[in-house]
Design a protein around this motif. Structure first.
Motif, PDB file in Angstrom:
ATOM      1  N   GLN A 198     -34.839 -11.458  -7.202  1.00 54.97           N
ATOM      2  CA  GLN A 198     -35.523 -12.215  -8.308  1.00 54.97           C
ATOM      3  C   GLN A 198     -37.075 -12.016  -7.816  1.00 54.97           C
ATOM      4  O   GLN A 198     -37.907 -12.421  -8.625  1.00 54.97           O
ATOM      5  N   TRP A 199     -37.506 -11.788  -6.690  1.00 55.72           N
ATOM      6  CA  TRP A 199     -38.894 -11.794  -6.378  1.00 55.72           C
ATOM      7  C   TRP A 199     -39.712 -10.492  -6.568  1.00 55.72           C
ATOM      8  O   TRP A 199     -40.888 -10.398  -6.676  1.00 55.72           O
ATOM      9  N   LEU A 220     -38.450 -21.103 -11.641  1.00 53.00           N
ATOM     10  CA  LEU A 220     -38.394 -19.947 -10.848  1.00 53.00           C
ATOM     11  C   LEU A 220     -38.363 -18.814 -11.686  1.00 53.00           C
ATOM     12  O   LEU A 220     -38.091 -17.568 -11.279  1.00 53.00           O
ATOM     13  N   ILE A 221     -38.761 -19.086 -12.988  1.00 59.40           N
ATOM     14  CA  ILE A 221     -38.790 -17.813 -13.670  1.00 59.40           C
ATOM     15  C   ILE A 221     -40.123 -17.179 -14.030  1.00 59.40           C
ATOM     16  O   ILE A 221     -40.870 -18.044 -14.742  1.00 59.40           O
ATOM     17  N   THR A 222     -40.549 -16.014 -13.815  1.00 62.11           N
ATOM     18  CA  THR A 222     -41.926 -15.446 -14.189  1.00 62.11           C
ATOM     19  C   THR A 222     -42.097 -15.619 -15.477  1.00 62.11           C
ATOM     20  O   THR A 222     -41.445 -15.423 -16.584  1.00 62.11           O
ATOM     21  N   ASN A 223     -43.420 -16.193 -15.676  1.00 60.15           N
ATOM     22  CA  ASN A 223     -43.889 -16.281 -17.225  1.00 60.15           C
ATOM     23  C   ASN A 223     -42.856 -17.311 -17.946  1.00 60.15           C
ATOM     24  O   ASN A 223     -42.698 -16.999 -19.235  1.00 60.15           O
ATOM     25  N   LEU A 238     -42.480 -20.648  -2.361  1.00 61.50           N
ATOM     26  CA  LEU A 238     -41.108 -20.366  -2.033  1.00 61.50           C
ATOM     27  C   LEU A 238     -40.717 -18.977  -1.682  1.00 61.50           C
ATOM     28  O   LEU A 238     -39.791 -18.569  -0.975  1.00 61.50           O
ATOM     29  N   MET A 239     -41.273 -18.017  -2.287  1.00 56.76           N
ATOM     30  CA  MET A 239     -41.074 -16.683  -2.135  1.00 56.76           C
ATOM     31  C   MET A 239     -41.358 -16.421  -0.743  1.00 56.76           C
ATOM     32  O   MET A 239     -40.755 -15.637   0.108  1.00 56.76           O
ATOM     33  N   ALA A 240     -42.598 -16.998  -0.026  1.00 58.58           N
ATOM     34  CA  ALA A 240     -43.271 -16.648   1.052  1.00 58.58           C
ATOM     35  C   ALA A 240     -42.006 -17.323   2.200  1.00 58.58           C
ATOM     36  O   ALA A 240     -41.806 -16.703   3.410  1.00 58.58           O
ATOM     37  N   HIS A 287     -50.670 -22.798 -13.333  1.00 55.51           N
ATOM     38  CA  HIS A 287     -51.478 -22.606 -12.169  1.00 55.51           C
ATOM     39  C   HIS A 287     -50.509 -23.168 -10.892  1.00 55.51           C
ATOM     40  O   HIS A 287     -50.064 -22.397  -9.966  1.00 55.51           O
ATOM     41  N   ILE A 288     -50.109 -24.479 -11.066  1.00 57.14           N
ATOM     42  CA  ILE A 288     -49.256 -25.043  -9.776  1.00 57.14           C
ATOM     43  C   ILE A 288     -47.884 -24.545  -9.677  1.00 57.14           C
ATOM     44  O   ILE A 288     -47.455 -23.951  -8.783  1.00 57.14           O
ATOM     45  N   SER A 289     -47.026 -24.318 -10.870  1.00 54.87           N
ATOM     46  CA  SER A 289     -45.916 -23.769 -10.886  1.00 54.87           C
ATOM     47  C   SER A 289     -45.976 -22.085 -10.375  1.00 54.87           C
ATOM     48  O   SER A 289     -45.135 -21.831  -9.689  1.00 54.87           O
ATOM     49  N   ARG A 290     -46.827 -21.623 -10.809  1.00 62.38           N
ATOM     50  CA  ARG A 290     -46.896 -20.186 -10.075  1.00 62.38           C
ATOM     51  C   ARG A 290     -47.142 -20.148  -8.977  1.00 62.38           C
ATOM     52  O   ARG A 290     -46.653 -19.309  -7.836  1.00 62.38           O
TER      53      ARG A 290
END
Length: 299
Positions: free
Chosen positions: A188-189, A60-63, A78-80, A69-72
């Motif tokens: 967080q988004w 859940l942490i950007t970068n 999840l955001m959607a 690719h998959i985790s992003r």
């Protein structure tokens, strides 16, 4: 996907291949086709190397450490899901943590929250600090606490749904309001991450705080505490040079920015609103005989 706002271009499908298709399955109304569409390109390379696909570490942490690719794209999914509807949740009071109450489809009727989200407060405690979080959006434009005695609340206010303007009108003069110490922030988004982020309780979302005055309540009183928030008001403002000109027409935008928005279809209702309310926390004012000088979770 946007056919409900452009009905002249919406026609029933009448294919003659593969045995045809029932026309009733492509009959649409003014509410059906108003989704917010996103196309995600996973990678410039259709078969990226395994070293670039990522892992679940710090998902859940950007970068984060396991980004790829998959985790992003898991984060995008999840955001959607989360952006479907804003929510507010009280995390604790006076340093005592409460159980997470964001549980889909849970029955909350008949003021059951008075038992499953309640705290006992010492009678000599004249001020209680409330902490809460906000999600389901990007930008938190405003957030605060309102509170009052349960016995002053009209019966329809039972903690199972959102408060309406009619509810608030009936509570005029019976509730108190206090702004958060930091009156707005981001989730967080948001590209800037969760703000504000400091507080007593760990959360991946923002953490807001406010102190409420309980000195006017008597032992035995049960006080309903609601956190509320307004999110993403900028979504209602169209950029310049948009064609065709007009207001936002998707459900996801209007549900949080337009109180006049009302659509019903297939037994479902979407009613627009500006303010979103938490499940209320009940503060039970104790007496000197209970022997406790700290807040106690009664849930």
């Amino acid at each position: 996907y946007g056919g409900s706002w452009d009905p002249d271009r919406v026609v029933q499908c009448t294919p003659n291949t593969f045995g045809g298709y029932p026309p009733e399955k492509t009959t649409y109304n003014d509410s059906t086709l108003r989704i917010f569409n996103m196309l995600v390109e996973a990678s410039d390379h259709k078969t990226p190397p395994a070293t670039k696909t990522g892992t679940t570490e710090q998902l859940l942490i950007t970068n984060g450490a396991g980004n790829g690719h998959i985790s992003r794209n898991l984060r995008i999914a999840l955001m959607a899901i989360e952006l479907v509807q804003p929510y507010v949740s009280i995390l604790g009071a006076d340093g005592v943590a409460l159980e997470d109450d964001i549980i889909p489809s849970k029955d909350r009727s008949n003021r059951s929250c008075m038992q499953n989200k309640a705290m006992l407060i010492p009678s000599d405690k004249k001020e209680i600090e409330i902490e809460w979080t906000v999600g389901g959006g990007f930008t938190i434009d405003e957030t605060r606490i309102i509170y009052g005695r349960w016995e002053d609340m009209p019966a329809p206010i039972d903690g199972s749904g959102q408060l309406t303007d009619e509810d608030l009108a009936k509570l005029d003069g019976k509730i108190n309001a206090v702004d958060a110490t930091v009156g707005g922030g981001t989730t967080q988004w948001h590209k800037d991450g969760s703000q504000p982020s400091s507080g007593a309780f760990p959360t991946i979302g923002p953490l807001f705080q406010a102190s409420i005055d309980t000195s006017s309540f008597s032992p035995g009183d049960k006080v309903a505490v609601f956190a509320l928030a307004r999110l993403d008001s900028s979504w209602s403002k169209q950029p310049n040079n948009i064609k065709p000109e007009g207001p936002p027409l998707s459900h996801v935008v209007n549900a949080r920015t337009n109180p006049e928005w009302h659509h019903e279809s297939a037994g479902k209702v979407i009613q627009g609103r500006l303010l979103w309310y938490s499940i209320p926390l009940t503060l039970v004012i104790g007496d000197d005989a209970n022997g406790s000088d700290v807040a106690i979770d009664l849930s």
